[in-house]
Design a protein around this motif. Structure first.
Motif, PDB file in Angstrom:
ATOM      1  N   LEU A  64       8.601   1.998  12.871  1.00 39.78           N
ATOM      2  CA  LEU A  64       8.657   1.033  11.771  1.00 39.78           C
ATOM      3  C   LEU A  64      10.097   0.869  11.322  1.00 39.78           C
ATOM      4  N   ILE A 123      12.017   0.164   8.041  1.00 41.51           N
ATOM      5  CA  ILE A 123      11.770   0.176   6.602  1.00 41.51           C
ATOM      6  C   ILE A 123      13.090  -0.109   5.902  1.00 41.51           C
ATOM      7  N   VAL A 145      11.333   1.192  -1.369  1.00 37.25           N
ATOM      8  CA  VAL A 145      10.442   1.399  -0.217  1.00 37.25           C
ATOM      9  C   VAL A 145      10.903   2.607   0.590  1.00 37.25           C
ATOM     10  N   PRO A 192       2.587   4.556   1.428  1.00 36.95           N
ATOM     11  CA  PRO A 192       3.246   4.766   2.720  1.00 36.95           C
ATOM     12  C   PRO A 192       2.339   5.403   3.778  1.00 36.95           C
ATOM     13  N   ASP A 248      -0.920   5.283   4.031  1.00 36.67           N
ATOM     14  CA  ASP A 248      -1.943   4.315   4.437  1.00 36.67           C
ATOM     15  C   ASP A 248      -1.359   3.245   5.357  1.00 36.67           C
ATOM     16  N   VAL A 249      -0.181   2.742   4.997  1.00 39.92           N
ATOM     17  CA  VAL A 249       0.485   1.725   5.824  1.00 39.92           C
ATOM     18  C   VAL A 249       0.781   2.295   7.204  1.00 39.92           C
ATOM     19  N   THR A 250       1.329   3.514   7.241  1.00 42.79           N
ATOM     20  CA  THR A 250       1.667   4.163   8.505  1.00 42.79           C
ATOM     21  C   THR A 250       0.431   4.373   9.371  1.00 42.79           C
ATOM     22  N   LYS A 251      -0.653   4.855   8.779  1.00 45.17           N
ATOM     23  CA  LYS A 251      -1.889   5.084   9.533  1.00 45.17           C
ATOM     24  C   LYS A 251      -2.442   3.773  10.087  1.00 45.17           C
ATOM     25  N   THR A 252      -2.487   2.733   9.269  1.00 45.21           N
ATOM     26  CA  THR A 252      -2.995   1.439   9.717  1.00 45.21           C
ATOM     27  C   THR A 252      -2.191   0.917  10.904  1.00 45.21           C
ATOM     28  N   LEU A 253      -0.874   0.982  10.798  1.00 49.30           N
ATOM     29  CA  LEU A 253      -0.021   0.483  11.881  1.00 49.30           C
ATOM     30  C   LEU A 253      -0.120   1.362  13.130  1.00 49.30           C
ATOM     31  N   GLY A 291       0.812  -1.199   0.000  1.00 48.03           N
ATOM     32  CA  GLY A 291       0.000   0.000   0.000  1.00 48.03           C
ATOM     33  C   GLY A 291       0.845   1.248   0.000  1.00 48.03           C
ATOM     34  N   PHE A 312       8.847   6.312   1.259  1.00 51.12           N
ATOM     35  CA  PHE A 312       8.591   6.920   2.564  1.00 51.12           C
ATOM     36  C   PHE A 312       9.269   8.279   2.679  1.00 51.12           C
TER      37      PHE A 312
END
Length: 85
Positions: free
Chosen positions: A18, A20, A25, A3, A5-10, A1, A29
């Motif tokens: 995180l 990375i 990748v 960056p 969205d991934v950060t918000k989900t986690l 996904g 970020f």
């Protein structure tokens, strides 16, 4: 996904840090300004032709150097903190 969205989900799941890894990748970020602290490890081996980790980064991001330490005879690791206005 993406960056963000991934950060918000986690973050919603309680994760605040995180790890990375990987050129593309890391670049994605950095391009979304989601890296506050960066650790760069340099191995004392000549690999031949390589692509710069920062080749795909758009614009300049300012980081301040925190420390550099030896990881034995094989590598060194430098720590940087993002300078945000």
């Amino acid at each position: 996904g993406a960056p963000a969205d991934v950060t918000k989900t986690l973050n919603d799941q309680g994760f605040n840090s995180l790890y990375i890894e990987g050129g593309a990748v890391v670049q994605s970020f950095l391009n979304t300004d989601l890296i506050d602290r960066m650790f760069l490890t340099r191995v004392h081996t000549v690999l031949g032709e390589v692509t710069s980790l920062f080749a795909g980064v758009q614009g300049a991001l300012k980081f301040s150097h925190i420390q550099t330490k030896s990881l034995g005879d094989a590598a060194i690791m430098s720590e940087y903190k993002r300078c945000k206005a």
